[in-house]
Design a protein around this motif. Structure first.
Motif, PDB file in Angstrom:
ATOM      1  N   ASP A   1       0.666  -1.085   0.081  1.00 42.45           N
ATOM      2  CA  ASP A   1       0.068   0.188  -0.510  1.00 42.45           C
ATOM      3  C   ASP A   1       0.981   1.643  -0.105  1.00 42.45           C
ATOM      4  OD1 ASP A   1      -1.412   2.373   0.633  1.00 42.45           O
ATOM      5  OD2 ASP A   1      -3.354   0.726   1.566  1.00 42.45           O
TER       6      ASP A   1
ATOM      7  N   LYS B   1      -3.153   0.263  -7.833  1.00 43.84           N
ATOM      8  CA  LYS B   1      -4.129   1.708  -7.740  1.00 43.84           C
ATOM      9  C   LYS B   1      -4.841   0.600  -7.377  1.00 43.84           C
ATOM     10  CE  LYS B   1      -4.232   3.740 -11.518  1.00 43.84           C
ATOM     11  NZ  LYS B   1      -5.341   5.108 -12.239  1.00 43.84           N
ATOM     12  N   PRO B   2      -6.142   1.060  -6.534  1.00 44.95           N
ATOM     13  CA  PRO B   2      -7.612   0.236  -5.753  1.00 44.95           C
ATOM     14  C   PRO B   2      -8.493  -0.265  -7.112  1.00 44.95           C
ATOM     15  CG  PRO B   2      -7.595   2.165  -4.648  1.00 44.95           C
ATOM     16  CD  PRO B   2      -6.538   2.794  -5.833  1.00 44.95           C
TER      17      PRO B   2
END
Length: 562
Positions: free
Chosen positions: A265, A457-458
């Motif tokens: 993350d 990225k998400p």
């Protein structure tokens, strides 16, 4: 016993008097001695180290340069020839003299071996490359810059100890808050009254017990907008402009990530981390067929490391040659450009604190990565044919870095340690929001940080993080307190390269002309501290300022720079 002792003491007195004369600037006990002394000891071989040493000689002090590097000048002679000038008007003193000497070099017809002078053009960064009115030249080949630094050393009779590495474990001797001497791994000891750490890494500073920071402070530490993690901020063109899958099998997360993408993350905007902006080599390339060496396949080459670049090209990206910035003689200063380029993102986090052995490993990995990238683009069939055809006209120049297989001898350490000194420069000072106490030089370049992370990225696509570019409206002053430690930590040390600043403020301060400026200013203060027998924190600012101005240093921006 007296008959033997007195002649010995007399001999020492003669040696000491001889060392203080105008003809000899350093002392050695014997020809084979391992102990040396001078008024000022400069550790480092960077551009700041050389300007610091020259200033010492010009102010009548003895100086020794203890350099872990063999070549002098750091990045200024290591490939960074397309100078990050900012406002040229605030570059004064020995820094401006350096660029004046570059100008004189290129006034000679013999300096134009591969290109006619009138064919070169006049493209610079923030200023024309050749400024005839000011008799300065801001763009140059690596060997031309190195010659200027070597001329500085020769003309001023500066003794340089090359390939001498500080013993970081036990090589710094301190007494009552003062550095008394430093010892290198070869066993040589250097004693002085004042010490200057002019390395990119800040090893002397750290070994002396001075406080420092590595990585990005949280934005809350100094109330800054552009410090800390900057997820979602995309200031330059060095990010993925289209959705590109990070997985080995596109859009299949179970297939695993492609190389050089982090699974971690990235963190939240404004948070602190211990990561540093990416390093690379500032390559000098040429497309002159008689001076060009084609890119070779490096040992350890692995084509799978560059799969992400293939996807970037397949998405239509065609900016490859945008940072092939021209320097004389049909050469370039080629820097990172685009989402996947020479910046080796995420592979340098441990470099600032690493052992010498580990640093060599990191540098070698960067070299293999970057040489491999060049070979990949010149030879792999997956590179678009139009791009590859043009790229194949480029290579390494035969007449640069001739003792290092024509590869730069200095990796671009954009940031390592940063001192936490008497005063910390932040974005508030660089953006003109807060006044600067006791200015001793100026900067003017954009607040500039290269990428620090490449992550997922998400939404499942790849992106880079950390690339920041914030325009500075007017030149800013740099505080004297950013060059000196806190008094309780050390009273005879200056740190002009790993200066006391936040991550984002250092993004502007870290330019080579500024390092030269700060090297000269540091020595000027060191001389005044020696003459008055005081600590670096006690230097009288008005007297310091007067000497700086006398030596053509710029501490207040002229109207032409505003």
């Amino acid at each position: 016993m007296r008959k033997n002792t007195c002649p010995f003491l007399l001999l020492l007195l003669v040696i000491n008097l001889w060392s203080c004369s105008g003809e000899q600037k350093s002392t050695t006990a014997t020809e084979n001695s391992t102990e040396y002394q001078a008024d000022i000891i400069v550790y480092g071989g960077t551009s700041a180290a050389i300007t610091a040493a020259v200033q010492a000689i010009r102010m009548g002090k003895s100086v020794l340069v203890v350099s872990p590097d063999t070549h002098l000048g750091g990045l200024s002679s290591g490939g960074l020839g397309f100078t990050d000038t900012g406002k040229k008007e605030v570059i004064g003193g020995l820094a401006r003299e350096f660029y004046h000497r570059i100008y004189l070099h290129y006034q000679n017809d013999s300096s134009w071996q591969w290109q006619k002078k009138e064919e070169y053009g006049n493209k610079g960064q923030g200023t024309p490359a050749i400024d005839g009115t000011e008799r300065t030249m801001w763009i140059f080949e690596p060997h031309a810059a190195e010659k200027v630094f070597e001329d500085f050393v020769k003309e001023n009779n500066i003794q340089v100890f090359r390939d001498e590495w500080l013993n970081r474990q036990s090589g710094v001797k301190k007494e009552n808050g003062k550095i008394v001497s430093i010892q290198t791994l070869s066993g040589k000891t250097f004693s002085g009254k004042m010490f200057i750490d002019a390395t990119y890494e800040g090893d002397l500073m750290a070994a002396a017990g001075v406080s420092y920071h590595v990585g990005r402070e949280a934005s809350s530490v100094y109330g800054e907008e552009w410090n800390g993690i900057q997820v979602g901020v995309l200031h330059h063109g060095h990010h993925f402009k289209t959705n590109i899958s990070p997985y080995k099998i596109p859009r299949d997360s179970t297939s695993g990530l492609l190389p050089r993408i982090s699974a971690e993350d990235p963190g939240k905007r404004g948070e602190a981390d211990k990561k540093v902006q990416a390093y690379c080599f500032r390559m000098c390339l040429t497309n002159h067929p008689d001076n060009r060496i084609p890119f070779a396949r490096p040992e350890g080459y692995d084509s799978t490391q560059y799969e992400l670049l293939v996807r970037v090209f397949n998405a239509g990206w065609r900016e490859l040659f945008d940072k092939f910035d021209p320097v004389p003689n049909r050469k370039t200063d080629t820097n990172n450009h685009g989402p996947f380029s020479t910046d080796n993102i995420g592979m340098n986090y441990d470099y600032p604190e690493a052992s010498y052995e580990r640093r060599k490993e990191i540098i070698k990995e960067h070299e293999v990565y970057q040489k491999g990238l060049m070979y990949f683009m010149a030879n792999d069939p997956r590179i678009p044919a139009d791009v590859q055809k043009e790229f194949a006209t480029w290579g390494l120049p035969k007449d640069e870095f001739t003792d290092n297989s024509h590869w730069p001898h200095q990796i671009y350490v954009r940031e390592a340690r940063r001192m936490i000194g008497e005063f910390v420069m932040t974005e508030h000072e660089t953006l003109g929001k807060k006044p600067v106490p006791k200015p001793i030089g100026m900067g003017s370049y954009t607040l500039d940080s290269h990428n620090i992370q490449r992550y997922v990225k998400p939404d499942g696509y790849v992106q880079n993080e950390g690339d920041i570019g914030v325009h500075i409206a007017e030149p800013y002053q740099i505080a004297y307190g950013s060059l000196v430690p806190k008094k309780e930590e050390c009273v005879n040390l200056f740190v002009p390269v790993c200066a006391s600043s936040s991550h984002i403020a250092f993004g502007s301060i870290r330019m080579e002309p500024v390092f030269m400026i700060l090297g000269q200013s540091a020595t000027t203060a060191a001389v005044q501290a020696i003459d008055k027998g005081i600590t670096v924190q006690e230097v009288n600012y008005e007297q310091l300022k007067a000497q700086l101005i006398k030596d053509k240093q710029v501490v207040n921006a002229p109207k032409s720079a505003l």
